[in-house]
Motif scaffolding. Structure first.
Motif, short mmCIF file in Angstrom:
data_model
loop_
_atom_site.label_atom_id
_atom_site.label_comp_id
_atom_site.label_asym_id
_atom_site.label_seq_id
_atom_site.Cartn_x
_atom_site.Cartn_y
_atom_site.Cartn_z
N GLY A 23 0.82 -1.21 0.00
CA GLY A 23 0.00 0.00 0.00
C GLY A 23 0.85 1.27 0.00
N VAL A 24 1.71 1.38 -1.01
CA VAL A 24 2.64 2.52 -1.08
C VAL A 24 2.00 3.69 -1.84
CG1 VAL A 24 4.82 3.30 -2.11
CG2 VAL A 24 4.72 1.11 -0.89
N SER A 25 2.11 4.90 -1.26
CA SER A 25 1.66 6.12 -1.93
C SER A 25 2.79 7.15 -1.89
CB SER A 25 0.44 6.73 -1.22
OG SER A 25 -0.65 5.83 -1.27
N ILE A 26 3.14 7.69 -3.04
CA ILE A 26 4.13 8.78 -3.09
C ILE A 26 3.74 9.75 -4.21
CG2 ILE A 26 6.07 7.33 -2.29
CD1 ILE A 26 7.15 7.48 -5.20
N GLY A 38 15.65 3.41 2.37
CA GLY A 38 15.20 2.13 2.92
C GLY A 38 16.35 1.16 2.95
N ALA A 39 16.29 0.24 3.91
CA ALA A 39 17.35 -0.75 4.06
C ALA A 39 17.23 -1.79 2.94
CB ALA A 39 17.24 -1.41 5.42
N ASN A 40 18.17 -2.72 2.91
CA ASN A 40 18.11 -3.87 2.01
C ASN A 40 16.79 -4.58 2.13
OD1 ASN A 40 20.25 -4.49 0.40
ND2 ASN A 40 21.51 -5.19 2.11
N GLY A 41 16.14 -4.84 1.01
CA GLY A 41 14.91 -5.64 1.06
C GLY A 41 13.66 -4.85 1.44
N TYR A 208 11.00 9.97 1.31
CA TYR A 208 10.10 8.99 1.92
C TYR A 208 10.97 7.88 2.48
CZ TYR A 208 6.29 11.02 -0.86
OH TYR A 208 5.36 11.87 -1.41
N VAL A 209 10.51 7.28 3.58
CA VAL A 209 11.23 6.15 4.14
C VAL A 209 10.37 4.91 3.96
CG1 VAL A 209 12.29 5.15 6.19
CG2 VAL A 209 12.37 7.64 5.81
N LEU A 210 10.95 3.91 3.30
CA LEU A 210 10.24 2.66 3.03
C LEU A 210 10.79 1.58 3.95
CD1 LEU A 210 8.20 1.46 0.93
CD2 LEU A 210 10.17 0.95 -0.53
N GLU A 211 9.90 0.93 4.70
CA GLU A 211 10.32 -0.17 5.57
C GLU A 211 9.37 -1.34 5.35
OE1 GLU A 211 10.60 1.03 9.69
OE2 GLU A 211 12.37 2.27 9.28
N MET A 212 9.92 -2.48 5.01
CA MET A 212 9.13 -3.70 4.77
C MET A 212 7.88 -3.42 3.93
SD MET A 212 9.65 -5.40 8.48
CE MET A 212 8.94 -6.97 8.08
N GLY A 213 8.09 -2.69 2.84
CA GLY A 213 7.00 -2.48 1.88
C GLY A 213 6.01 -1.39 2.23
N ARG A 214 6.28 -0.64 3.33
CA ARG A 214 5.37 0.45 3.71
C ARG A 214 6.12 1.75 3.85
NH1 ARG A 214 3.03 -3.41 7.25
NH2 ARG A 214 0.91 -3.86 6.57
N ILE A 215 5.47 2.87 3.47
CA ILE A 215 6.05 4.19 3.74
C ILE A 215 5.80 4.50 5.21
CG2 ILE A 215 5.94 6.66 3.22
CD1 ILE A 215 7.00 5.15 0.83
N ASP A 220 10.02 16.99 4.06
CA ASP A 220 11.13 17.71 3.43
C ASP A 220 12.43 17.02 3.81
OD1 ASP A 220 9.47 19.52 2.38
OD2 ASP A 220 9.82 21.07 3.90
N ALA A 221 13.36 16.99 2.87
CA ALA A 221 14.62 16.29 3.12
C ALA A 221 15.32 16.86 4.37
CB ALA A 221 15.52 16.39 1.89
N ASP A 222 15.27 18.18 4.54
CA ASP A 222 15.95 18.79 5.70
C ASP A 222 15.31 18.32 7.01
OD1 ASP A 222 17.54 20.12 4.00
OD2 ASP A 222 16.49 22.05 4.15
N ASP A 223 13.99 18.28 7.01
CA ASP A 223 13.29 17.84 8.23
C ASP A 223 13.62 16.38 8.54
OD1 ASP A 223 12.17 20.32 8.37
OD2 ASP A 223 10.26 19.73 7.45
N LEU A 224 13.65 15.56 7.49
CA LEU A 224 13.97 14.15 7.70
C LEU A 224 15.39 14.01 8.26
CD1 LEU A 224 12.46 12.37 4.55
CD2 LEU A 224 11.60 12.30 6.88
#
Ligand code: ATP
Length: 238
Positions: A23-26, A38-41, A208-215, A220-224
């Motif tokens: 269920g990814v939305s970007i 996101g990490a490997n996988g 965006y940060v993706l972990e195990m198939g989910r955002i 903003d990049a600075d905030d992250l």
């Protein structure tokens, strides 16, 4: 016209029974550099493949320039203006650098010679070695060639899968410096998947940060880059 170039909504993609995207939305807007960390996988490559039609989503929609593109053939998606620079570059080793670059323009009906010069102006080493077989290039030069070939299609959106993979820190800086210049000077909109969060957040406008198939995070990049979780898990700060 809306400024949204790419809109991915609730996409689910499977490998057989394995659900790689859950269920990814970007969104990617015109002129932006957007990064997916996101990490490997985590599902980064799967997301790229789903956007450019190499995999079909089971559910959800993908719109490009306001038109639905999910479940179209990759070839048709490329012709609409999306260019993928795959992980591992995949240049044709027996063709010369210039032949590889010209192949990048195969979907175009207009004359691409100005763009060849434009590519050479960003990557002078490719011009110097243009008659040589691409298989002899170093990893960094192959990445330059892959980006150059993607530019030859004059894309509305460039997808870059792990541009830093296998490169030294110095070469990574150089490649990302060129990515920034291409965005600022040639107005290329980019979606970059990257494990190197330092350089990705320093380059992108949004992430965006993706972990195990989910955002799991977006902003903003600075905030992250300033968030405690990102600092701990992705930037190696405690
Ligand atoms: P990497 O940085 O290693 O490329 P990634 O974030 O790009 O990782 P994906 O390659 O998209 O991750 O993989 C997402 C998930 O799908 C992982 O759990 C992976 O094991 C699984 N997967 C990927 N390719 C296949 C495949 N061909 N068959 C089955 N499962 C797969």
């Amino acid at each position: 016209m809306s400024d949204t170039v790419l809109s991915v909504r609730n996409v689910e993609t499977f490998y057989g029974a394995i659900m790689a995207l859950r269920g990814v939305s970007i969104d990617v807007n015109r002129g932006e550099i957007v990064t997916i960390l996101g990490a490997n996988g985590a599902g980064k490559t799967t997301l790229m493949k789903t956007i450019c039609g190499l995999m079909d989503p089971e559910k959800g929609t993908i719109s490009f320039l306001g038109k639905e593109i999910s479940r179209q053939e990759p070839d048709k998606i490329v012709r609409q203006g999306i260019s993928l620079i795959p992980e591992g570059r995949e240049v044709f080793p027996y063709l010369t650098i210039e032949e590889n670059l010209k192949l990048g323009a195969y979907t175009r009906k207009d004359d691409a010679s100005d763009d060849l010069e434009m590519v050479y102006s960003y990557f002078p080493i490719l011009k110097e070695r243009r008659k040589q077989a691409s298989g002899f290039l170093s990893g960094g030069q192959q990445q330059m060639l892959a980006i150059g070939r993607g530019l030859m299609a004059k894309p509305e959106l460039m997808l870059l899968d792990e541009p830093s993979l296998g490169l030294s820190p110095l070469l990574t800086q150089e490649i990302f410096g060129i990515i920034r210049r291409l965005n600022a000077e040639q107005k290329v909109t980019m979606l970059i998947v990257e494990q190197n969060a330092h350089i990705a957040l320093a380059t992108a406008h949004k992430g965006y940060v993706l972990e195990m198939g989910r955002i799991v995070m977006a902003g903003d990049a600075d905030d992250l880059a300033n968030s405690a979780d990102i600092q701990e898990f992705y930037l190696g700060k405690t």
